[in-house]
Design a protein around this motif. Structure first.
Motif, PDB file in Angstrom:
ATOM      1  N   ARG A 156       7.067  -2.632   7.494  1.00 40.47           N
ATOM      2  CA  ARG A 156       5.688  -2.619   7.001  1.00 40.47           C
ATOM      3  C   ARG A 156       4.870  -1.514   7.664  1.00 40.47           C
ATOM      4  O   ARG A 156       4.015  -0.894   7.032  1.00 40.47           O
ATOM      5  CB  ARG A 156       5.036  -3.978   7.253  1.00 40.47           C
ATOM      6  CG  ARG A 156       5.575  -5.083   6.350  1.00 40.47           C
ATOM      7  CD  ARG A 156       5.094  -6.437   6.792  1.00 40.47           C
ATOM      8  NE  ARG A 156       5.509  -7.485   5.856  1.00 40.47           N
ATOM      9  CZ  ARG A 156       5.501  -8.777   6.134  1.00 40.47           C
ATOM     10  NH1 ARG A 156       5.089  -9.195   7.320  1.00 40.47           N
ATOM     11  NH2 ARG A 156       5.889  -9.653   5.234  1.00 40.47           N
ATOM     12  N   LEU A 157       5.158  -1.254   8.938  1.00 36.41           N
ATOM     13  CA  LEU A 157       4.365  -0.259   9.659  1.00 36.41           C
ATOM     14  C   LEU A 157       4.683   1.170   9.239  1.00 36.41           C
ATOM     15  O   LEU A 157       3.810   2.042   9.311  1.00 36.41           O
ATOM     16  CB  LEU A 157       4.582  -0.417  11.165  1.00 36.41           C
ATOM     17  CG  LEU A 157       3.879  -1.609  11.825  1.00 36.41           C
ATOM     18  CD1 LEU A 157       4.269  -1.723  13.295  1.00 36.41           C
ATOM     19  CD2 LEU A 157       2.357  -1.480  11.705  1.00 36.41           C
ATOM     20  N   VAL A 158       5.922   1.423   8.812  1.00 36.04           N
ATOM     21  CA  VAL A 158       6.297   2.811   8.486  1.00 36.04           C
ATOM     22  C   VAL A 158       6.293   3.094   6.992  1.00 36.04           C
ATOM     23  O   VAL A 158       6.558   4.227   6.581  1.00 36.04           O
ATOM     24  CB  VAL A 158       7.695   3.162   9.062  1.00 36.04           C
ATOM     25  CG1 VAL A 158       7.714   2.931  10.573  1.00 36.04           C
ATOM     26  CG2 VAL A 158       8.808   2.387   8.383  1.00 36.04           C
ATOM     27  N   ARG A 159       5.990   2.097   6.156  1.00 35.88           N
ATOM     28  CA  ARG A 159       6.195   2.275   4.719  1.00 35.88           C
ATOM     29  C   ARG A 159       5.327   3.391   4.133  1.00 35.88           C
ATOM     30  O   ARG A 159       5.721   4.027   3.150  1.00 35.88           O
ATOM     31  CB  ARG A 159       5.946   0.971   3.967  1.00 35.88           C
ATOM     32  CG  ARG A 159       4.499   0.528   3.890  1.00 35.88           C
ATOM     33  CD  ARG A 159       4.409  -0.841   3.213  1.00 35.88           C
ATOM     34  NE  ARG A 159       3.042  -1.281   3.029  1.00 35.88           N
ATOM     35  CZ  ARG A 159       2.308  -1.868   3.964  1.00 35.88           C
ATOM     36  NH1 ARG A 159       2.823  -2.070   5.155  1.00 35.88           N
ATOM     37  NH2 ARG A 159       1.071  -2.254   3.706  1.00 35.88           N
ATOM     38  N   ARG A 160       4.162   3.664   4.720  1.00 38.57           N
ATOM     39  CA  ARG A 160       3.291   4.701   4.158  1.00 38.57           C
ATOM     40  C   ARG A 160       3.777   6.094   4.533  1.00 38.57           C
ATOM     41  O   ARG A 160       3.845   6.995   3.688  1.00 38.57           O
ATOM     42  CB  ARG A 160       1.860   4.499   4.642  1.00 38.57           C
ATOM     43  CG  ARG A 160       0.891   5.561   4.126  1.00 38.57           C
ATOM     44  CD  ARG A 160      -0.540   5.228   4.493  1.00 38.57           C
ATOM     45  NE  ARG A 160      -0.957   3.939   3.929  1.00 38.57           N
ATOM     46  CZ  ARG A 160      -2.115   3.347   4.210  1.00 38.57           C
ATOM     47  NH1 ARG A 160      -2.968   3.905   5.054  1.00 38.57           N
ATOM     48  NH2 ARG A 160      -2.425   2.190   3.648  1.00 38.57           N
ATOM     49  N   ASP A 161       4.125   6.296   5.797  1.00 42.95           N
ATOM     50  CA  ASP A 161       4.513   7.625   6.274  1.00 42.95           C
ATOM     51  C   ASP A 161       6.001   7.908   6.129  1.00 42.95           C
ATOM     52  O   ASP A 161       6.405   9.074   6.088  1.00 42.95           O
ATOM     53  CB  ASP A 161       4.113   7.788   7.744  1.00 42.95           C
ATOM     54  CG  ASP A 161       2.604   7.716   7.944  1.00 42.95           C
ATOM     55  OD1 ASP A 161       1.874   8.149   7.034  1.00 42.95           O
ATOM     56  OD2 ASP A 161       2.167   7.230   8.999  1.00 42.95           O
ATOM     57  N   ALA A 162       6.811   6.856   6.088  1.00 42.01           N
ATOM     58  CA  ALA A 162       8.264   7.041   6.002  1.00 42.01           C
ATOM     59  C   ALA A 162       8.850   5.988   5.062  1.00 42.01           C
ATOM     60  O   ALA A 162       9.516   5.050   5.500  1.00 42.01           O
ATOM     61  CB  ALA A 162       8.898   6.954   7.388  1.00 42.01           C
ATOM     62  N   PRO A 163       8.615   6.130   3.757  1.00 41.19           N
ATOM     63  CA  PRO A 163       9.049   5.093   2.810  1.00 41.19           C
ATOM     64  C   PRO A 163      10.555   4.867   2.790  1.00 41.19           C
ATOM     65  O   PRO A 163      11.010   3.732   2.623  1.00 41.19           O
ATOM     66  CB  PRO A 163       8.538   5.609   1.463  1.00 41.19           C
ATOM     67  CG  PRO A 163       8.264   7.064   1.664  1.00 41.19           C
ATOM     68  CD  PRO A 163       7.867   7.217   3.086  1.00 41.19           C
ATOM     69  N   ALA A 164      11.350   5.919   2.976  1.00 45.03           N
ATOM     70  CA  ALA A 164      12.804   5.748   2.970  1.00 45.03           C
ATOM     71  C   ALA A 164      13.242   4.924   4.177  1.00 45.03           C
ATOM     72  O   ALA A 164      14.082   4.016   4.060  1.00 45.03           O
ATOM     73  CB  ALA A 164      13.499   7.106   2.968  1.00 45.03           C
ATOM     74  N   GLU A 165      12.685   5.233   5.331  1.00 44.23           N
ATOM     75  CA  GLU A 165      13.011   4.447   6.528  1.00 44.23           C
ATOM     76  C   GLU A 165      12.542   3.006   6.366  1.00 44.23           C
ATOM     77  O   GLU A 165      13.211   2.070   6.812  1.00 44.23           O
ATOM     78  CB  GLU A 165      12.358   5.062   7.774  1.00 44.23           C
ATOM     79  CG  GLU A 165      12.723   4.309   9.047  1.00 44.23           C
ATOM     80  CD  GLU A 165      11.971   4.794  10.278  1.00 44.23           C
ATOM     81  OE1 GLU A 165      12.310   4.315  11.369  1.00 44.23           O
ATOM     82  OE2 GLU A 165      11.059   5.634  10.128  1.00 44.23           O
ATOM     83  N   SER A 166      11.406   2.828   5.724  1.00 43.97           N
ATOM     84  CA  SER A 166      10.894   1.479   5.495  1.00 43.97           C
ATOM     85  C   SER A 166      11.896   0.662   4.682  1.00 43.97           C
ATOM     86  O   SER A 166      12.170  -0.509   5.002  1.00 43.97           O
ATOM     87  CB  SER A 166       9.551   1.542   4.763  1.00 43.97           C
ATOM     88  OG  SER A 166       9.060   0.257   4.494  1.00 43.97           O
ATOM     89  N   LEU A 167      12.461   1.277   3.649  1.00 44.90           N
ATOM     90  CA  LEU A 167      13.458   0.578   2.831  1.00 44.90           C
ATOM     91  C   LEU A 167      14.723   0.282   3.640  1.00 44.90           C
ATOM     92  O   LEU A 167      15.329  -0.784   3.500  1.00 44.90           O
ATOM     93  CB  LEU A 167      13.796   1.400   1.594  1.00 44.90           C
ATOM     94  CG  LEU A 167      12.687   1.493   0.542  1.00 44.90           C
ATOM     95  CD1 LEU A 167      13.084   2.488  -0.551  1.00 44.90           C
ATOM     96  CD2 LEU A 167      12.405   0.125  -0.071  1.00 44.90           C
ATOM     97  N   ASP A 189      22.026  -0.098  -0.250  1.00 39.64           N
ATOM     98  CA  ASP A 189      22.345  -0.192  -1.671  1.00 39.64           C
ATOM     99  C   ASP A 189      21.042  -0.508  -2.402  1.00 39.64           C
ATOM    100  O   ASP A 189      20.573  -1.642  -2.400  1.00 39.64           O
ATOM    101  CB  ASP A 189      23.378  -1.296  -1.898  1.00 39.64           C
ATOM    102  CG  ASP A 189      23.820  -1.410  -3.357  1.00 39.64           C
ATOM    103  OD1 ASP A 189      22.996  -1.130  -4.251  1.00 39.64           O
ATOM    104  OD2 ASP A 189      24.970  -1.806  -3.598  1.00 39.64           O
ATOM    105  N   ASP A 190      20.439   0.516  -3.004  1.00 39.96           N
ATOM    106  CA  ASP A 190      19.104   0.344  -3.585  1.00 39.96           C
ATOM    107  C   ASP A 190      19.078  -0.696  -4.699  1.00 39.96           C
ATOM    108  O   ASP A 190      18.117  -1.464  -4.820  1.00 39.96           O
ATOM    109  CB  ASP A 190      18.584   1.683  -4.123  1.00 39.96           C
ATOM    110  CG  ASP A 190      18.156   2.620  -3.012  1.00 39.96           C
ATOM    111  OD1 ASP A 190      17.776   2.116  -1.939  1.00 39.96           O
ATOM    112  OD2 ASP A 190      18.219   3.848  -3.199  1.00 39.96           O
ATOM    113  N   ARG A 191      20.123  -0.740  -5.533  1.00 41.82           N
ATOM    114  CA  ARG A 191      20.125  -1.705  -6.631  1.00 41.82           C
ATOM    115  C   ARG A 191      20.160  -3.129  -6.089  1.00 41.82           C
ATOM    116  O   ARG A 191      19.385  -3.985  -6.533  1.00 41.82           O
ATOM    117  CB  ARG A 191      21.323  -1.459  -7.547  1.00 41.82           C
ATOM    118  CG  ARG A 191      21.388  -2.423  -8.731  1.00 41.82           C
ATOM    119  CD  ARG A 191      22.553  -2.095  -9.658  1.00 41.82           C
ATOM    120  NE  ARG A 191      22.569  -3.002 -10.799  1.00 41.82           N
ATOM    121  CZ  ARG A 191      23.111  -4.214 -10.771  1.00 41.82           C
ATOM    122  NH1 ARG A 191      23.659  -4.665  -9.643  1.00 41.82           N
ATOM    123  NH2 ARG A 191      23.085  -4.981 -11.851  1.00 41.82           N
TER     124      ARG A 191
END
Length: 208
Positions: A156-167, A189-191
């Motif tokens: 949640r903390l990194v989702r704005r600046d680092a969306p890939a890391e957030s996922l 695995d994104d799906r």
């Protein structure tokens, strides 16, 4: 019985009582749980438990009074220090919370995972996300077992600046929660992650 046996018996009886109180509290019978605890001899442990419950139900005056009572007897009680700061933030007394974190921050042990997460939550509430994230990253680096909550909070903390890391972090959270298999979480695995996220209707991490 000798003194050691009597002390052990007292601890066991105490633990059974606390377990009963928590069971009552968890089943929505908070008034009964409070009455059970209040019927016991006064102690800092009881005051802390009642203060935490008061904070959870939004009775911040009672919570702050309880934490103050604990800290009067045990000034270094980290749980009471953390709870009091959280109660100050909840009542909008951010100045006092910031002052406490700047001058007398709770000395949380590195291996106290729950308290470390609580500390990170305080920094997040004070909009000090870098400090909160540093704590969570340290917990992740040291973790010895599943810790879905820490991964989720970091995501949640990194989702704005680092969306890939957030996922990536969220996938690891779902892995530690038993939702994804290790091969589905790393590499991500994104799906499968998308399907798992949609199935978990209670998880609002994307909206926070």
């Amino acid at each position: 019985w000798d003194e050691d046996i009597r002390a052990l018996d007292a601890r066991l009886r105490r633990q059974r009582l606390i377990d009963t109180a928590w069971t009552l509290h968890g089943s929505g019978r908070e008034a009964e749980a409070i009455a059970l605890v209040e019927a016991q001899p006064p102690s800092a442990e009881n005051d802390l438990l009642l203060a935490d419950w008061a904070r959870e139900r939004g009775d911040f005056d009672a919570a702050l009074a309880g934490y103050a009572q604990v800290l009067k007897v045990e000034p270094e009680n980290v749980d009471a220090q953390l709870g009091r700061i959280q109660a100050w933030i909840a009542t909008g007394d951010v100045v006092r919370a910031r002052q406490a974190m700047a001058t007398t921050p709770p000395a949380v042990p590195d291996d106290a995972v729950g308290q470390q997460r609580q500390l990170a939550g305080i920094w997040t509430d004070l909009h000090e996300n870098a400090k909160a994230l540093a704590i969570l990253r340290q917990l992740i680096a040291r973790k010895a077992g599943p810790d879905a909550q820490t991964y989720r909070d970091a995501a949640r903390l990194v989702r704005r600046d680092a969306p890939a890391e957030s996922l990536d972090l969220y996938a690891l959270s779902l892995q530690d929660n038993g939702v994804l298999a290790p091969a589905q979480a790393h590499p991500r695995d994104d799906r499968t992650l998308t399907l798992a996220s949609r199935e978990n209707a209670q998880d609002d991490w994307l909206r926070r």
